[in-house]
Write an enzyme that holds these catalytic residues in place. Structure first.
Site, PDB file in Angstrom:
ATOM      1  N   LYS A   1       0.854  -1.196   0.000  1.00  0.00           N
ATOM      2  CA  LYS A   1       0.000   0.000   0.000  1.00  0.00           C
ATOM      3  C   LYS A   1       0.885   1.240   0.000  1.00  0.00           C
ATOM      4  O   LYS A   1       1.892   1.289   0.722  1.00  0.00           O
ATOM      5  CB  LYS A   1      -0.913  -0.032   1.239  1.00  0.00           C
ATOM      6  CG  LYS A   1      -2.010   1.043   1.244  1.00  0.00           C
ATOM      7  CD  LYS A   1      -2.957   0.852   2.427  1.00  0.00           C
ATOM      8  CE  LYS A   1      -4.053   1.901   2.480  1.00  0.00           C
ATOM      9  NZ  LYS A   1      -4.991   1.716   3.610  1.00  0.00           N
TER      10      LYS A   1
ATOM     11  N   SER B   1     -10.281  -0.592   6.642  1.00  0.00           N
ATOM     12  CA  SER B   1      -9.651  -0.469   5.325  1.00  0.00           C
ATOM     13  C   SER B   1      -8.941  -1.701   4.796  1.00  0.00           C
ATOM     14  O   SER B   1      -8.540  -1.714   3.642  1.00  0.00           O
ATOM     15  CB  SER B   1      -8.666   0.693   5.322  1.00  0.00           C
ATOM     16  OG  SER B   1      -9.369   1.874   5.145  1.00  0.00           O
TER      17      SER B   1
ATOM     18  N   SER C   1      -9.954   1.720   2.473  1.00  0.00           N
ATOM     19  CA  SER C   1      -9.075   2.526   1.648  1.00  0.00           C
ATOM     20  C   SER C   1      -8.004   1.711   0.914  1.00  0.00           C
ATOM     21  O   SER C   1      -7.413   2.216  -0.032  1.00  0.00           O
ATOM     22  CB  SER C   1      -8.398   3.590   2.509  1.00  0.00           C
ATOM     23  OG  SER C   1      -7.541   2.967   3.455  1.00  0.00           O
TER      24      SER C   1
HETATM   25  N1  GLN Z   1     -13.503   4.094   5.780  1.00  0.00           N
HETATM   26  C1  GLN Z   1     -12.942   4.551   7.016  1.00  0.00           C
HETATM   27  C2  GLN Z   1     -12.531   5.987   6.876  1.00  0.00           C
HETATM   28  O1  GLN Z   1     -12.786   6.535   5.873  1.00  0.00           O
HETATM   29  C3  GLN Z   1     -11.790   3.688   7.414  1.00  0.00           C
HETATM   30  C4  GLN Z   1     -10.555   3.978   6.694  1.00  0.00           C
HETATM   31  C5  GLN Z   1      -9.386   3.134   7.121  1.00  0.00           C
HETATM   32  O2  GLN Z   1      -9.544   2.107   7.773  1.00  0.00           O
HETATM   33  N2  GLN Z   1      -8.203   3.617   6.794  1.00  0.00           N
HETATM   34  O3  GLN Z   1     -11.986   6.576   7.731  1.00  0.00           O
END
Ligand code: GLN
Length: 487
Positions: A80, A179, A155
């Site tokens: 990532k 995410s 994400s």
């Molecule tokens: N979807 C969540 C957010 O937008 C979690 C994101 C994540 O786990 N990095 O914050």
């Protein structure tokens, strides 16, 4: 050869050891596949071919010399793009870091190198890991390999899409509120968020430091367990990393689960869950019964507050963590500022995307004098109560299950103008980060459009072994992980 790319790491290892293919050939085949499908999938922000081939050469040397190899040596991995890898661009999919080259390795990157795991390149994410669809990237929208009109989840959308689309066998992502688990669920693969502190965060670009954890994506539970083993461990560079020995997760997968107590989270199977998802989860529960587990219904009454609590705490931490991007030390700087203050404000206005700005504003507000007690402090108190709800539940059961997400992957563009509905995607996953406990998503079915459905497993802190064991047994008893997207 093409077929080998769709196999698990364990199977690819066999092919390497039997000398059916060399590690360098495997990496070259993998890059060919990336060339073929990348236009459709858009998973990679950048490639690091030279580094990957160097690592593969080392693996081949060791095989030729008959030396022992770490379990995942030579298996292609996607990283990532919010994890530092020395000498490569680490952008967090943000314009503000577009040209930032990592001067050092994250601890997990070092561990990948020690384990001779070739890193193919850096994969796309929602800017600074803020989002659930990978549509918030400043560079590109990654597509779901099962249907390229749909999002891969976020994400860590690039991580999940690359593994599901056979551009990599393994990937690392980060999970702050879901995410890893959400994109794993949307793309039909395995994703694990470890216990907070299990994996070092050193070198991970911070979003919300009290919630962030790095974890593996893979095509099988065994591969995920092996990768988790490779990246776990105490690190003096991360004061929140736990000083405990690295467990041999892959060694205890096949234990009998007769008599295991599994709790079904009542609140996550109520209204709002799509009928297809509900059906798949109910048959997964039935499958566990057949495997000898005892099923109990568990209520987590405070769960409904988890989204509110998360969006105060995560944004508060983000507003502080992102203060460092000011155009002074590194990253983007506006080309035309008349004075210092304008340099700061223009740099941030031009460098950050809309969602990141929204979070910084929310978080700054939550932390401001006069509102701190009403928002931040209150949210911390409820976070504690949510954790206690889990503690109580785990006095009764070994493991909790739920849908990873109430719905399957949605159409690109369908939620982007409605942040609240996007935030609701994480209702099933967020509370594990608030409580610091491990969680994972495994394939458990398909909806009527053929899109994958994920089953979420949650375990008490540091009980990944038990969680992976229960996941493995389900995987062995079902075929969902064997179905392939036609990309
Ligand atoms: N979807 C969540 C957010 O937008 C979690 C994101 C994540 O786990 N990095 O914050």
């Amino acid at each position: 050869m093409e077929e080998l790319l769709t196999k698990t790491a364990a199977e690819q290892r066999k092919a390497l050891l039997n000398k059916e293919i060399s590690a360098v050939e495997l990496i070259n085949e993998q890059y060919k596949r990336i060339e073929d499908v990348e236009e459709k999938l858009q998973a990679f922000n950048s490639l690091c071919k030279e580094q990957a081939i160097e690592t593969a050469k080392e693996v081949d040397k060791k095989i030729a010399a008959g030396e022992n190899l770490p379990p995942l040596a030579g298996i292609p991995l996607a990283l990532k793009d919010n994890i530092n890898l020395k000498g490569t661009k680490t952008t967090a999919s943000s314009k503000i870091l577009e040209n930032f080259v990592s001067p050092y390795d994250a601890t997990v990157s070092l561990k990948l190198k020690e384990n001779l795991i070739p890193i193919l390149g850096k994969v796309n994410l929602d800017e600074f890991a803020m989002g659930s669809s990978t549509e918030n990237s400043a560079f590109k929208i990654t597509k779901n390999p099962w249907d390229t009109n749909k999002v891969p989840g976020g994400s860590s959308g690039g991580s999940a899409a690359s593994v599901a689309g056979y551009e990599a066998t393994l990937a690392l992502g980060s999970d702050t509120g879901g995410s890893i688990r959400l994109p794993a669920s949307f793309c039909g693969i395995v994703g694990v968020k470890p216990t907070y502190g299990r994996v070092s965060r050193y070198g991970l670009i911070a979003f919300a430091s009290s919630l962030d954890q790095i974890g593996p994506f893979a095509r099988s539970v065994e591969d995920a367990a092996l990768l988790l083993e490779a990246i776990s461990g105490c690190d003096k560079h991360d004061s929140t990393s736990l000083d405990i020995p690295v467990a041999q997760f892959s060694k205890s997968l096949n234990k009998d689960i007769k008599g295991a107590k599994i709790g079904v989270i009542k609140e996550l199977l109520q209204e709002g869950v799509s009928p297809d998802v509900k059906k798949a989860i109910e048959s997964a529960i039935q499958k566990y019964k057949e495997l000898g587990a005892e099923i109990v219904e568990i209520s987590l009454p405070l769960l409904e507050h988890s989204i509110g609590v998360y969006y105060i705490l995560a944004t508060a931490e983000a507003s502080s963590n992102l203060a460092r991007y000011d155009g002074v030390k590194y990253g983007y700087r506006t080309p035309d500022a008349k004075n210092l203050l304008e340099m700061y404000t223009k740099t941030r206005a031009e460098g950050f995307g809309d969602e990141v700005k929204r979070r910084i504003m929310l978080g700054t507000y939550a932390l401001s004098a006069g509102y701190y007690d009403a928002y931040y402090k209150k949210a911390q108190q409820i976070r504690r109560l949510i954790k206690e709800d889990f503690d109580k539940a785990f006095e009764k059961v070994d493991l909790l299950v739920s849908p990873t997400c109430p719905n399957t992957a949605f159409e690109i563009g369908s939620k982007i103008s409605d942040p609240l509905s996007m935030y609701l995607t994480d209702i099933g996953t967020i509370s594990a980060n608030l409580a610091g406990i491990p969680g994972m998503s495994i394939p458990c079915g398909f909806d009527t459009d053929g899109m994958p459905i994920g089953l979420q497993l949650l375990a008490p802190a540091l009980q990944e072994e038990k969680m992976l064991n229960l996941a493995y047994k389900f995987e062995q008893a079902t075929d969902f992980h064997k179905k392939q997207p036609c990309i």
